[in-house]
Motif scaffolding. Sequence first.
Motif, PDB file in Angstrom:
ATOM      1  N   SER A 218      -7.135   2.782  -5.860  1.00 27.41           N
ATOM      2  CA  SER A 218      -6.438   3.507  -4.795  1.00 27.41           C
ATOM      3  C   SER A 218      -5.078   2.892  -4.532  1.00 27.41           C
ATOM      4  O   SER A 218      -4.912   1.663  -4.622  1.00 27.41           O
ATOM      5  CB  SER A 218      -7.275   3.449  -3.504  1.00 27.41           C
ATOM      6  N   SER A 219      -4.118   3.738  -4.183  1.00 30.35           N
ATOM      7  CA  SER A 219      -2.792   3.234  -3.820  1.00 30.35           C
ATOM      8  C   SER A 219      -2.834   2.465  -2.511  1.00 30.35           C
ATOM      9  O   SER A 219      -1.897   1.737  -2.181  1.00 30.35           O
ATOM     10  CB  SER A 219      -1.793   4.391  -3.709  1.00 30.35           C
ATOM     11  N   ASN A 220      -3.926   2.586  -1.756  1.00 27.67           N
ATOM     12  CA  ASN A 220      -4.073   1.806  -0.525  1.00 27.67           C
ATOM     13  C   ASN A 220      -4.265   0.322  -0.821  1.00 27.67           C
ATOM     14  O   ASN A 220      -3.985  -0.525   0.023  1.00 27.67           O
ATOM     15  CB  ASN A 220      -5.260   2.316   0.298  1.00 27.67           C
ATOM     16  N   VAL A 221      -4.766   0.028  -2.021  1.00 33.52           N
ATOM     17  CA  VAL A 221      -4.907  -1.359  -2.487  1.00 33.52           C
ATOM     18  C   VAL A 221      -4.285  -1.396  -3.881  1.00 33.52           C
ATOM     19  O   VAL A 221      -4.982  -1.230  -4.891  1.00 33.52           O
ATOM     20  CB  VAL A 221      -6.383  -1.809  -2.540  1.00 33.52           C
ATOM     21  N   PRO A 222      -2.965  -1.592  -3.960  1.00 30.59           N
ATOM     22  CA  PRO A 222      -2.279  -1.501  -5.257  1.00 30.59           C
ATOM     23  C   PRO A 222      -2.876  -2.363  -6.363  1.00 30.59           C
ATOM     24  O   PRO A 222      -2.819  -1.992  -7.535  1.00 30.59           O
ATOM     25  CB  PRO A 222      -0.850  -1.929  -4.914  1.00 30.59           C
TER      26      PRO A 222
ATOM     27  N   VAL B  17       4.393  -1.349 -10.062  1.00 36.21           N
ATOM     28  CA  VAL B  17       3.039  -1.436 -10.621  1.00 36.21           C
ATOM     29  C   VAL B  17       3.064  -1.028 -12.089  1.00 36.21           C
ATOM     30  O   VAL B  17       2.423  -1.660 -12.942  1.00 36.21           O
ATOM     31  CB  VAL B  17       2.057  -0.546  -9.840  1.00 36.21           C
ATOM     32  N   GLY B  18       3.811   0.021 -12.389  1.00 32.22           N
ATOM     33  CA  GLY B  18       3.900   0.491 -13.768  1.00 32.22           C
ATOM     34  C   GLY B  18       4.473  -0.565 -14.695  1.00 32.22           C
ATOM     35  O   GLY B  18       4.014  -0.725 -15.839  1.00 32.22           O
ATOM     36  N   THR B  19       5.470  -1.300 -14.208  1.00 40.40           N
ATOM     37  CA  THR B  19       6.080  -2.378 -14.991  1.00 40.40           C
ATOM     38  C   THR B  19       5.052  -3.463 -15.285  1.00 40.40           C
ATOM     39  O   THR B  19       4.945  -3.959 -16.415  1.00 40.40           O
ATOM     40  CB  THR B  19       7.267  -2.986 -14.230  1.00 40.40           C
ATOM     41  N   ILE B  20       4.287  -3.828 -14.262  1.00 40.67           N
ATOM     42  CA  ILE B  20       3.259  -4.868 -14.411  1.00 40.67           C
ATOM     43  C   ILE B  20       2.191  -4.435 -15.405  1.00 40.67           C
ATOM     44  O   ILE B  20       1.757  -5.215 -16.267  1.00 40.67           O
ATOM     45  CB  ILE B  20       2.632  -5.190 -13.037  1.00 40.67           C
ATOM     46  N   LEU B  21       1.766  -3.172 -15.306  1.00 42.49           N
ATOM     47  CA  LEU B  21       0.693  -2.685 -16.174  1.00 42.49           C
ATOM     48  C   LEU B  21       1.109  -2.612 -17.640  1.00 42.49           C
ATOM     49  O   LEU B  21       0.249  -2.557 -18.527  1.00 42.49           O
ATOM     50  CB  LEU B  21       0.206  -1.319 -15.699  1.00 42.49           C
ATOM     51  N   LYS B  22       2.403  -2.606 -17.914  1.00 47.23           N
ATOM     52  CA  LYS B  22       2.875  -2.590 -19.304  1.00 47.23           C
ATOM     53  C   LYS B  22       2.789  -3.969 -19.959  1.00 47.23           C
ATOM     54  O   LYS B  22       2.931  -4.081 -21.183  1.00 47.23           O
ATOM     55  CB  LYS B  22       4.314  -2.085 -19.356  1.00 47.23           C
ATOM     56  N   ALA B  23       2.597  -5.022 -19.160  1.00 45.53           N
ATOM     57  CA  ALA B  23       2.484  -6.368 -19.733  1.00 45.53           C
ATOM     58  C   ALA B  23       1.284  -6.430 -20.674  1.00 45.53           C
ATOM     59  O   ALA B  23       0.243  -5.818 -20.412  1.00 45.53           O
ATOM     60  CB  ALA B  23       2.343  -7.403 -18.628  1.00 45.53           C
ATOM     61  N   LYS B  24       1.412  -7.176 -21.763  1.00 48.93           N
ATOM     62  CA  LYS B  24       0.341  -7.249 -22.751  1.00 48.93           C
ATOM     63  C   LYS B  24      -0.885  -7.992 -22.207  1.00 48.93           C
ATOM     64  O   LYS B  24      -2.020  -7.701 -22.571  1.00 48.93           O
ATOM     65  CB  LYS B  24       0.857  -7.935 -24.016  1.00 48.93           C
ATOM     66  N   ARG B  25      -0.655  -8.944 -21.338  1.00 44.60           N
ATOM     67  CA  ARG B  25      -1.735  -9.744 -20.757  1.00 44.60           C
ATOM     68  C   ARG B  25      -1.399  -9.997 -19.288  1.00 44.60           C
ATOM     69  O   ARG B  25      -0.254 -10.309 -18.954  1.00 44.60           O
ATOM     70  CB  ARG B  25      -1.864 -11.060 -21.519  1.00 44.60           C
ATOM     71  N   VAL B  26      -2.394  -9.853 -18.402  1.00 44.58           N
ATOM     72  CA  VAL B  26      -2.201 -10.075 -16.967  1.00 44.58           C
ATOM     73  C   VAL B  26      -3.268 -11.029 -16.461  1.00 44.58           C
ATOM     74  O   VAL B  26      -4.455 -10.862 -16.753  1.00 44.58           O
ATOM     75  CB  VAL B  26      -2.270  -8.756 -16.165  1.00 44.58           C
TER      76      VAL B  26
ATOM     77  N   PRO C  46       0.826  -1.212   0.000  1.00 44.91           N
ATOM     78  CA  PRO C  46       0.000   0.000   0.000  1.00 44.91           C
ATOM     79  C   PRO C  46       0.860   1.261   0.000  1.00 44.91           C
ATOM     80  O   PRO C  46       1.854   1.352   0.726  1.00 44.91           O
ATOM     81  CB  PRO C  46      -0.791  -0.132   1.304  1.00 44.91           C
ATOM     82  N   GLY C  47       0.471   2.224  -0.824  1.00 43.07           N
ATOM     83  CA  GLY C  47       1.247   3.447  -1.006  1.00 43.07           C
ATOM     84  C   GLY C  47       2.029   3.457  -2.299  1.00 43.07           C
ATOM     85  O   GLY C  47       2.519   4.502  -2.733  1.00 43.07           O
ATOM     86  N   SER C  48       2.135   2.282  -2.950  1.00 47.08           N
ATOM     87  CA  SER C  48       2.858   2.219  -4.224  1.00 47.08           C
ATOM     88  C   SER C  48       2.109   3.008  -5.291  1.00 47.08           C
ATOM     89  O   SER C  48       0.877   3.005  -5.345  1.00 47.08           O
ATOM     90  CB  SER C  48       2.999   0.749  -4.678  1.00 47.08           C
ATOM     91  N   LYS C  49       2.866   3.675  -6.146  1.00 46.55           N
ATOM     92  CA  LYS C  49       2.267   4.508  -7.188  1.00 46.55           C
ATOM     93  C   LYS C  49       1.993   3.694  -8.439  1.00 46.55           C
ATOM     94  O   LYS C  49       2.649   2.688  -8.718  1.00 46.55           O
ATOM     95  CB  LYS C  49       3.180   5.690  -7.505  1.00 46.55           C
ATOM     96  N   ILE C  50       1.038   4.173  -9.226  1.00 44.03           N
ATOM     97  CA  ILE C  50       0.626   3.461 -10.434  1.00 44.03           C
ATOM     98  C   ILE C  50       1.736   3.406 -11.471  1.00 44.03           C
ATOM     99  O   ILE C  50       1.788   2.492 -12.288  1.00 44.03           O
ATOM    100  CB  ILE C  50      -0.647   4.102 -11.033  1.00 44.03           C
TER     101      ILE C  50
END
Length: 642
Positions: free
Chosen positions: A240-244, A209-218, A169-173
């Motif tokens: 919310s960053s409270n629940v990454p 989180v940003g690295t994960i969101l760049k994946a083509k499929r999750v 929690p607190g991690s940025k998008i």
Amino acid sequence: MKRISRKEWSTLESTKFEKIHSEVFTDAEEASVIVAHEIAALIRYKTEKNEKCVLGLATGSSPIKVYKELIRLHKEEGLSFRNVVSFNLDEYYGLAKEDVQSYIYFMHHHLFDHVDILPENINIPDGKAPFEFMSEACTQYEEKIESYGGLDFQLLGIGRTGHIGFNEPGSKINSTTRMITLDHLTIQDNAFAFDSMADVPTKAVTMGVGTILKAKRVVILAWGMKKAEIVKKTVEGEMSSNVPATFLQEHSDVSFVMDESASQQLTRIQTPWLVGECEWTDALKRKAVVWLSQKVNKPILKLTDRHYNDNSMSDILGEGGSYAVNIKMFNHFQHTITGWPGGKPNADDSHRPERANPAKKRIIIFSPHPDDDVISMGGTFLRLVDQGHEVHVAYQTSGNIAVADHETYRFAEFAKNLYEYAAGEKADDKVFDKLFKQIKAGANKEVLPVEVRKIKGLIRRGEAISACRYYGIPDSQVHYLDLPFYETGKVEKNPLGTADVQIIKDLIEEIKPHQIYAAGDLADPHGTHEVCLKGIFAAVDQLKTEKFMKDCWMWLYRGAWHEFPIDEIEMAVPISPEELLKKRVAIWRHQSQKDGVVFQGEDDREFWQRSEDRNRQTAYEYDELGLAEYEAVEGFVRHHFM
């Protein structure tokens, strides 16, 4: 797994509360196979195109069955990993690759050592990089992922804090690979792999989180009741960053894959009448009425037509309206309550959960570990004994790995001193010195030595027999099954085998019980309860045609980790204040499981506290429905095997 577009999925009425495409499967086994086959299809597709398949891989218990199926596909169906490049999500900081708690060790043990992936294609964050060079190492990890064109597929689990990877929690998008400090809850949840919470690393390296969101499929996985709350927050809550994990709502091709237990708090599962048309079975009506009573804070008999109409439940009113529904529901819950769990002799049992005859029953209480009996149904256990039934207790596993090394050392030292005192001669130092060294070295060993496990098992046997004697059970009615599946010397257990089932079957045939009590608490974090229950089901299935089984009923209990919802309870046994105190003392007899135990789980209360709080909560819920007020209640659900 059915792939539908985000647009198509968002128009489905049944999922109108959900912001992430979610698939619910019967169990983790079925879901894991389907996810593994999607990964395999991607690997084969990339191979045909002569391209690298770039996979983001996760650790923890959630993906283990996925990896198991991938290994099977490799060995039996020729799936090759030679074109696969893997990037792991995270690693503990400070652990070397040889450390059995490290994630590089985990990945080799559960996947890499069993397939033909090229060693140079395996990438895992460096948990041993010097602190001053960690930032540079993280940048290089990001650059290497980018050099392959990003991740084709990212597999995720989810933590109780809502973390993905170790993004707390607190991690940025837009966060990238970096070192982070672990949340206290994460440390607590991961303590099972270490000797104590104090040994869990406090820092880790994780993809952002940003690295994960760049994946083509999750694809994100969740199994079991303990994940239900965070699943709901992730799938239906606000981003919310409270629940990454909620940041996955931004991804265009993500699927949340879960079993039925993990889905229980989703709106379409928990309150389907709020979503759309539903089939009003008796079970769903009970669930809805309990929910309505709790929502409007009214006992059942005070619910009105308006309460039902305002909450999308008018379909269940029928001709008699709320009065008829309320009376029927009140009577149902009233009839679940009994102070005679073995049946009340010489009484009308037409509205009681158990039969009056035979008045004195033979009973087996199956306990997965040597304390689940008193923790989960200690009040009922005591009541059955006091009411004159022949109660047998069967401890299905030794529970040896749940004894801390310091406790084992203390008992081994005591055994040496006792021998010297009783025999009047010095003990063999070679024997005990070897034992002491094995105990001290146990924390970082993949497999606990047999000698150490034996001592730990004896400790737990001694505690179990002490609790049974306190309840008045003869030693001859206490059975230690020591099922073989459990005796691996490590947290990871073997699958249920024919030998396990045969041991259970032999005991049932010997005793010919009128009642069987079994642990249905599948929130147990390491799966022992589930395997033990499957073993009982398998044994009963083989025996169900026997004449004595026609008079045998099976009741499932919970309590150590979770409790049955009140609408599911079919037998509710009230516990008096005096019985609750006796139950507490029986739990205390299991001294090795007090005061910061090895497998604390996600609840930092001691087991006796958890048990009492849950029993009191069940009693409170009955009271709030307008039924009798009790100190505590233990709940049971009947399993029909005939």
